[in-house]
Design a protein around this motif. Structure first.
Motif, PDB file in Angstrom:
ATOM      1  N   ARG A 151       1.024  -1.216   0.103  1.00 49.17           N
ATOM      2  CA  ARG A 151       0.062  -0.058  -0.041  1.00 49.17           C
ATOM      3  C   ARG A 151       0.877   1.265   0.001  1.00 49.17           C
ATOM      4  O   ARG A 151       0.341   2.403  -0.007  1.00 49.17           O
ATOM      5  CB  ARG A 151      -1.091   0.019   1.224  1.00 49.17           C
ATOM      6  N   HIS A 152       2.044   1.199  -0.049  1.00 45.57           N
ATOM      7  CA  HIS A 152       3.018   2.341   0.072  1.00 45.57           C
ATOM      8  C   HIS A 152       3.030   3.153  -1.291  1.00 45.57           C
ATOM      9  O   HIS A 152       3.504   2.665  -2.247  1.00 45.57           O
ATOM     10  CB  HIS A 152       4.473   1.796   0.475  1.00 45.57           C
ATOM     11  N   ASN A 153       2.817   4.406  -1.211  1.00 49.78           N
ATOM     12  CA  ASN A 153       2.591   5.324  -2.239  1.00 49.78           C
ATOM     13  C   ASN A 153       1.786   4.847  -3.314  1.00 49.78           C
ATOM     14  O   ASN A 153       2.157   4.955  -4.579  1.00 49.78           O
ATOM     15  CB  ASN A 153       3.878   5.544  -2.543  1.00 49.78           C
ATOM     16  N   PRO A 169      -4.922   5.397 -12.041  1.00 42.50           N
ATOM     17  CA  PRO A 169      -3.422   5.217 -11.881  1.00 42.50           C
ATOM     18  C   PRO A 169      -2.942   4.743 -10.641  1.00 42.50           C
ATOM     19  O   PRO A 169      -3.704   5.057  -9.619  1.00 42.50           O
ATOM     20  CB  PRO A 169      -2.833   6.593 -12.298  1.00 42.50           C
ATOM     21  N   ALA A 170      -1.792   4.361 -10.412  1.00 37.53           N
ATOM     22  CA  ALA A 170      -0.983   3.834  -9.177  1.00 37.53           C
ATOM     23  C   ALA A 170      -2.141   2.979  -8.234  1.00 37.53           C
ATOM     24  O   ALA A 170      -2.118   3.011  -6.964  1.00 37.53           O
ATOM     25  CB  ALA A 170      -0.880   5.074  -8.265  1.00 37.53           C
ATOM     26  N   VAL A 171      -2.902   2.106  -8.826  1.00 37.24           N
ATOM     27  CA  VAL A 171      -3.548   0.888  -8.240  1.00 37.24           C
ATOM     28  C   VAL A 171      -2.921  -0.310  -8.123  1.00 37.24           C
ATOM     29  O   VAL A 171      -2.695  -0.743  -9.108  1.00 37.24           O
ATOM     30  CB  VAL A 171      -4.878   0.716  -8.790  1.00 37.24           C
ATOM     31  N   ASN A 172      -2.901  -0.950  -6.626  1.00 37.45           N
ATOM     32  CA  ASN A 172      -2.208  -2.214  -6.646  1.00 37.45           C
ATOM     33  C   ASN A 172      -3.343  -3.121  -6.473  1.00 37.45           C
ATOM     34  O   ASN A 172      -4.033  -3.144  -5.405  1.00 37.45           O
ATOM     35  CB  ASN A 172      -1.354  -2.201  -5.517  1.00 37.45           C
ATOM     36  N   SER A 173      -3.541  -3.953  -7.544  1.00 39.86           N
ATOM     37  CA  SER A 173      -4.687  -5.221  -7.560  1.00 39.86           C
ATOM     38  C   SER A 173      -4.068  -6.197  -7.739  1.00 39.86           C
ATOM     39  O   SER A 173      -4.479  -7.436  -8.196  1.00 39.86           O
ATOM     40  CB  SER A 173      -5.947  -4.792  -8.281  1.00 39.86           C
ATOM     41  N   SER A 174      -2.762  -6.367  -7.212  1.00 38.78           N
ATOM     42  CA  SER A 174      -2.053  -7.584  -7.659  1.00 38.78           C
ATOM     43  C   SER A 174      -2.424  -9.005  -6.917  1.00 38.78           C
ATOM     44  O   SER A 174      -2.465 -10.144  -7.313  1.00 38.78           O
ATOM     45  CB  SER A 174      -0.450  -7.767  -7.355  1.00 38.78           C
ATOM     46  N   LYS A 175      -3.142  -8.786  -5.750  1.00 40.31           N
ATOM     47  CA  LYS A 175      -3.747  -9.924  -4.877  1.00 40.31           C
ATOM     48  C   LYS A 175      -5.262  -9.442  -5.059  1.00 40.31           C
ATOM     49  O   LYS A 175      -5.809  -8.548  -4.913  1.00 40.31           O
ATOM     50  CB  LYS A 175      -3.579  -9.859  -3.489  1.00 40.31           C
ATOM     51  N   ASP A 176      -5.864 -10.494  -5.846  1.00 39.57           N
ATOM     52  CA  ASP A 176      -7.403 -10.469  -6.134  1.00 39.57           C
ATOM     53  C   ASP A 176      -8.060  -9.712  -4.755  1.00 39.57           C
ATOM     54  O   ASP A 176      -8.187 -10.200  -3.713  1.00 39.57           O
ATOM     55  CB  ASP A 176      -7.901 -11.694  -6.439  1.00 39.57           C
ATOM     56  N   PRO A 177      -8.813  -8.806  -5.427  1.00 41.18           N
ATOM     57  CA  PRO A 177      -9.627  -8.014  -4.133  1.00 41.18           C
ATOM     58  C   PRO A 177     -10.550  -8.845  -3.687  1.00 41.18           C
ATOM     59  O   PRO A 177     -11.134  -9.715  -4.279  1.00 41.18           O
ATOM     60  CB  PRO A 177     -10.159  -6.777  -4.613  1.00 41.18           C
ATOM     61  N   PHE A 187     -10.223   0.699  -0.935  1.00 41.84           N
ATOM     62  CA  PHE A 187      -8.787   1.149  -1.246  1.00 41.84           C
ATOM     63  C   PHE A 187      -8.142   1.767  -0.025  1.00 41.84           C
ATOM     64  O   PHE A 187      -8.595   2.476   0.637  1.00 41.84           O
ATOM     65  CB  PHE A 187      -8.251   2.320  -2.283  1.00 41.84           C
ATOM     66  N   VAL A 188      -6.732   1.238   0.336  1.00 41.90           N
ATOM     67  CA  VAL A 188      -6.050   1.933   1.429  1.00 41.90           C
ATOM     68  C   VAL A 188      -4.736   2.473   0.879  1.00 41.90           C
ATOM     69  O   VAL A 188      -4.159   1.830  -0.318  1.00 41.90           O
ATOM     70  CB  VAL A 188      -5.896   0.992   2.611  1.00 41.90           C
ATOM     71  N   SER A 189      -4.356   3.466   1.585  1.00 42.10           N
ATOM     72  CA  SER A 189      -2.752   3.756   0.935  1.00 42.10           C
ATOM     73  C   SER A 189      -2.070   4.357   2.311  1.00 42.10           C
ATOM     74  O   SER A 189      -2.678   4.969   3.066  1.00 42.10           O
ATOM     75  CB  SER A 189      -2.847   4.784  -0.069  1.00 42.10           C
ATOM     76  N   GLU A 190      -0.756   3.805   2.365  1.00 44.67           N
ATOM     77  CA  GLU A 190       0.151   4.450   3.358  1.00 44.67           C
ATOM     78  C   GLU A 190       1.165   5.220   2.424  1.00 44.67           C
ATOM     79  O   GLU A 190       1.996   4.863   1.923  1.00 44.67           O
ATOM     80  CB  GLU A 190       0.636   3.611   4.200  1.00 44.67           C
ATOM     81  N   SER A 191       0.988   6.674   2.500  1.00 42.08           N
ATOM     82  CA  SER A 191       1.553   7.455   1.462  1.00 42.08           C
ATOM     83  C   SER A 191       2.505   8.533   2.147  1.00 42.08           C
ATOM     84  O   SER A 191       2.469   8.978   3.079  1.00 42.08           O
ATOM     85  CB  SER A 191       0.668   8.188   0.601  1.00 42.08           C
ATOM     86  N   ASP A 192       3.783   8.628   1.596  1.00 39.78           N
ATOM     87  CA  ASP A 192       4.838   9.455   1.960  1.00 39.78           C
ATOM     88  C   ASP A 192       4.303  10.934   1.851  1.00 39.78           C
ATOM     89  O   ASP A 192       3.548  11.368   1.081  1.00 39.78           O
ATOM     90  CB  ASP A 192       6.290   9.050   1.387  1.00 39.78           C
ATOM     91  N   ALA A 193       5.160  11.714   2.660  1.00 35.16           N
ATOM     92  CA  ALA A 193       4.858  13.132   2.327  1.00 35.16           C
ATOM     93  C   ALA A 193       5.228  13.395   0.910  1.00 35.16           C
ATOM     94  O   ALA A 193       6.137  12.862   0.499  1.00 35.16           O
ATOM     95  CB  ALA A 193       5.964  14.089   3.323  1.00 35.16           C
ATOM     96  N   GLY A 194       4.358  14.395   0.372  1.00 37.52           N
ATOM     97  CA  GLY A 194       4.772  14.884  -0.945  1.00 37.52           C
ATOM     98  C   GLY A 194       4.166  13.880  -2.284  1.00 37.52           C
ATOM     99  O   GLY A 194       4.018  14.167  -3.288  1.00 37.52           O
ATOM    100  N   SER A 195       3.453  12.729  -1.579  1.00 41.88           N
ATOM    101  CA  SER A 195       2.562  12.160  -2.682  1.00 41.88           C
ATOM    102  C   SER A 195       1.297  12.660  -3.283  1.00 41.88           C
ATOM    103  O   SER A 195       0.680  13.395  -2.219  1.00 41.88           O
ATOM    104  CB  SER A 195       2.184  10.583  -1.873  1.00 41.88           C
TER     105      SER A 195
END
Length: 262
Positions: A151-153, A169-177, A187-195
């Motif tokens: 979920r990073h960035n 864009p920037a979606v990770n669905s590599s493991k079937d939802p 969706f969830v995201s753990e995003s760094d500063a500036g994302s």
């Protein structure tokens, strides 16, 4: 092209406006919608989203065996570990970053306990099911565990539903939802500063965004930890949804069919 779109309407839900419930020594909950002994006609649901509770459960305590019917329920763990057991025979304990899902169907009983020595914080969400969806009726349970890298960035697609998934864009669905009996995507995201993310909210779609940790902006609205935002798309075309995390944020986004409620 996305920059020429009109922006989606955003209505902030400050953490200070949430109902804080402390019904017993081991539980502290923040209710986004009417729940248990809290009833507010202005906060009954947001589309299919019926319940969002931010729960803190003290060690060696929790919700004992109790029944549910006709609800799509999932819990996303933020701190500690959450143990699930149900009348279908499912039993497991899941740590931070994992999601457990239960379709209550026509009836099921389960428990959610903190069997460990540290406080457990998790976000519990209920969606109203589409009872006409193929296969709906018998209860079922599922879970998925993810690392921070999943979920990073990026937007980790944890649950999907009966309708189309947004082509963002920037979606990770590599493991079937995990599949919901409702038209919604989580969706969830753990995003760094500036994302930053620029997303198109399709016509007649809406989203509920919860800043679980850190801080972020949703279009021109600012969210701190535990703040949320209701986002409404247009009736006849796509709208722009801009998310940014100047100082970093861990957030959840639930995308669903648009409704007439506020």
């Amino acid at each position: 092209m996305a920059a020429t779109l009109p922006t989606a309407a955003v209505r902030l839900v400050p953490a200070a406006s949430l109902r804080v419930s402390k019904p017993t020594w081991w539980l502290e909950s923040r209710f986004h919608f009417s729940f248990a002994d809290y009833w507010d006609p202005a906060r009954m649901q947001f589309g299919a989203l019926r319940v969002m509770n931010d729960d803190l459960v003290k060690p060696r305590a929790g919700f004992g065996r109790h029944p549910h019917r006709h609800a799509e329920i999932f819990s996303y763990i933020l701190e500690g570990s959450l143990s699930h057991a149900d009348s279908m025979g499912s039993k497991e304990s899941l740590p931070r970053g994992c999601v457990q899902y239960m379709s209550a169907g026509r009836g099921v009983t389960h428990s959610e306990m903190n069997d460990h020595d540290e406080t457990c914080r998790f976000i519990q969400v209920w969606l109203t099911p589409d009872s006409k969806a193929p296969g709906y009726g018998s209860p079922k349970y599922g879970s998925s565990c993810y690392t921070k890298a999943d979920r990073h960035n990026q937007l980790l697609h944890m649950l999907s539903g009966t309708g189309p998934s947004p082509a963002w864009p920037a979606v990770n669905s590599s493991k079937d939802p995990i599949q919901l009996y409702q038209d919604g995507n989580v969706f969830v995201s753990e995003s760094d500063a500036g994302s930053a993310y620029e997303l198109q909210l399709a016509a007649r779609r809406q989203a509920y965004i919860l800043c679980m940790e850190g801080s972020m902006s949703v279009n021109d609205g600012q969210l701190q930890a535990r703040d949320a935002a209701k986002v409404k798309g247009a009736e006849d075309g796509a709208t722009l949804l801009k998310l940014s995390t100047a100082e970093g944020a861990h957030f959840m986004l639930i995308e669903m069919a648009k409704s007439d409620d506020e």
